[in-house]
Design an enzyme around this catalytic site. Structure first.
Site, mmCIF file in Angstrom:
data_model
loop_
_atom_site.group_PDB
_atom_site.id
_atom_site.type_symbol
_atom_site.label_atom_id
_atom_site.label_comp_id
_atom_site.label_asym_id
_atom_site.label_seq_id
_atom_site.Cartn_x
_atom_site.Cartn_y
_atom_site.Cartn_z
ATOM 1 N N LYS A 9 0.335 18.604 12.873
ATOM 2 C CA LYS A 9 0.490 17.779 14.074
ATOM 3 C C LYS A 9 1.442 18.455 15.078
ATOM 4 O O LYS A 9 2.135 19.416 14.733
ATOM 5 C CB LYS A 9 1.010 16.394 13.657
ATOM 6 C CG LYS A 9 0.019 15.599 12.790
ATOM 7 C CD LYS A 9 0.579 14.217 12.453
ATOM 8 C CE LYS A 9 -0.420 13.396 11.644
ATOM 9 N NZ LYS A 9 0.079 12.016 11.402
ATOM 10 N N TYR A 49 -8.724 9.115 15.941
ATOM 11 C CA TYR A 49 -8.068 8.015 15.219
ATOM 12 C C TYR A 49 -8.735 6.663 15.506
ATOM 13 O O TYR A 49 -8.074 5.629 15.395
ATOM 14 C CB TYR A 49 -6.582 7.968 15.577
ATOM 15 C CG TYR A 49 -5.720 8.897 14.741
ATOM 16 C CD1 TYR A 49 -5.628 8.752 13.351
ATOM 17 C CD2 TYR A 49 -4.966 9.900 15.338
ATOM 18 C CE1 TYR A 49 -4.827 9.589 12.582
ATOM 19 C CE2 TYR A 49 -4.151 10.742 14.567
ATOM 20 C CZ TYR A 49 -4.083 10.579 13.193
ATOM 21 O OH TYR A 49 -3.286 11.397 12.428
ATOM 22 N N ASN A 112 5.124 12.803 11.421
ATOM 23 C CA ASN A 112 5.145 13.151 9.994
ATOM 24 C C ASN A 112 4.389 14.444 9.677
ATOM 25 O O ASN A 112 3.889 14.631 8.574
ATOM 26 C CB ASN A 112 4.650 11.963 9.162
ATOM 27 C CG ASN A 112 3.245 11.542 9.525
ATOM 28 O OD1 ASN A 112 2.595 12.191 10.346
ATOM 29 N ND2 ASN A 112 2.758 10.480 8.915
ATOM 30 N N HIS A 115 -1.621 15.824 8.751
ATOM 31 C CA HIS A 115 -2.691 14.848 8.509
ATOM 32 C C HIS A 115 -3.574 15.358 7.387
ATOM 33 O O HIS A 115 -3.781 16.566 7.264
ATOM 34 C CB HIS A 115 -3.550 14.679 9.777
ATOM 35 C CG HIS A 115 -4.826 13.917 9.512
ATOM 36 N ND1 HIS A 115 -4.877 12.550 9.530
ATOM 37 C CD2 HIS A 115 -6.071 14.339 9.152
ATOM 38 C CE1 HIS A 115 -6.108 12.154 9.214
ATOM 39 N NE2 HIS A 115 -6.846 13.223 8.980
ATOM 40 N N GLU A 126 -14.242 13.561 10.072
ATOM 41 C CA GLU A 126 -13.159 14.348 10.687
ATOM 42 C C GLU A 126 -13.516 15.836 10.784
ATOM 43 O O GLU A 126 -13.193 16.495 11.776
ATOM 44 C CB GLU A 126 -11.863 14.148 9.898
ATOM 45 C CG GLU A 126 -11.331 12.724 10.052
ATOM 46 C CD GLU A 126 -10.124 12.405 9.185
ATOM 47 O OE1 GLU A 126 -9.658 13.295 8.436
ATOM 48 O OE2 GLU A 126 -9.641 11.269 9.261
HETATM 49 O O1 CDP Z 1 -1.617 9.820 7.970
HETATM 50 P P1 CDP Z 1 -1.821 8.785 6.886
HETATM 51 O O2 CDP Z 1 -3.245 8.718 6.394
HETATM 52 O O3 CDP Z 1 -0.818 8.927 5.771
HETATM 53 O O4 CDP Z 1 -1.460 7.367 7.551
HETATM 54 P P2 CDP Z 1 -2.385 6.333 8.381
HETATM 55 O O5 CDP Z 1 -2.094 4.963 7.878
HETATM 56 O O6 CDP Z 1 -3.811 6.782 8.397
HETATM 57 O O7 CDP Z 1 -1.789 6.434 9.853
HETATM 58 C C1 CDP Z 1 -2.125 7.519 10.690
HETATM 59 C C2 CDP Z 1 -0.855 8.019 11.357
HETATM 60 O O8 CDP Z 1 -0.341 6.989 12.207
HETATM 61 C C3 CDP Z 1 0.303 8.320 10.422
HETATM 62 O O9 CDP Z 1 0.217 9.593 9.810
HETATM 63 C C4 CDP Z 1 1.491 8.230 11.362
HETATM 64 O O10 CDP Z 1 1.597 9.401 12.188
HETATM 65 C C5 CDP Z 1 1.077 7.047 12.252
HETATM 66 N N1 CDP Z 1 1.623 5.764 11.805
HETATM 67 C C6 CDP Z 1 2.667 5.177 12.507
HETATM 68 O O11 CDP Z 1 3.118 5.735 13.511
HETATM 69 N N2 CDP Z 1 3.182 3.965 12.105
HETATM 70 C C7 CDP Z 1 2.695 3.340 11.028
HETATM 71 N N3 CDP Z 1 3.217 2.155 10.653
HETATM 72 C C8 CDP Z 1 1.647 3.901 10.295
HETATM 73 C C9 CDP Z 1 1.125 5.118 10.703
HETATM 74 MG MG MG Z 2 -4.954 8.212 7.418
#
Ligand code: CDP
Ligand code: MG
Length: 137
Positions: A9, A49, A112, A115, A126
């Protein structure tokens, strides 16, 4: 054999850990099958997304993902999807296991670093979002 999509990212690119992230995947035995750097528009980040369009963090997340260049890659190996997720660590870096990419480099739940696709279905969507068949080796 399974294929998954991973992204370094914009924060990971700024932190100068592109090589570190790829190296951690390679050390797990994953093979890089496609790789490129690009800078998403806000619309392109929203499309990527789209599954999160109803979530409260959608606007902020897609601003973040379009703030600077990213590195996208296709990784292949046995159980590649779960292996990449394990190597990344939990979404919230505070919950991420020691030694994972997010535990080591993330600075915020949003910022974070990395991805990884969460299922076969999302990996298929994706990978196609970023790569044509001719770009995957
Ligand atoms: O990336 P991952 O699959 O672990 O998490 P996700 O639930 O698919 O969420 C996508 C991305 O959204 C995360 O990697 C974070 O960058 C962001 N996110 C956030 O800003 N706040 C949250 N409460 C959950 C996710
Ligand atoms: Mg995800």
């Amino acid at each position: 054999m399974e294929r998954t999509l991973s992204i370094v990212k914009p924060d990971g690119v700024t932190l100068n850990v592109i090589g570190e992230v790829i190296s951690r995947f390679e050390k797990k035995g994953l093979k890089v099958k496609a790789l490129k750097m690009l800078h998403l528009s806000k619309e392109e980040a929203k499309g990527f997304y789209i599954v999160h369009k109803e979530r409260p963090f959608y606007g902020s997340l897609t601003d973040f993902m379009s703030e600077g260049p990213i590195v996208v890659m296709v990784l292949e190996g046995p159980q590649a999807i779960s292996l990449v997720r394990e190597t990344m660590g939990a979404t919230n870096y505070k919950d991420a296991a020691p030694g994972t990419i997010r535990a080591d480099f993330a600075t915020d739940i949003e910022r974070n670093v990395v991805h990884g696709s969460d299922s076969l279905e999302s990996a298929t969507f994706e990978i196609k979002y970023f790569f044509s068949a001719m770009e995957i080796f």
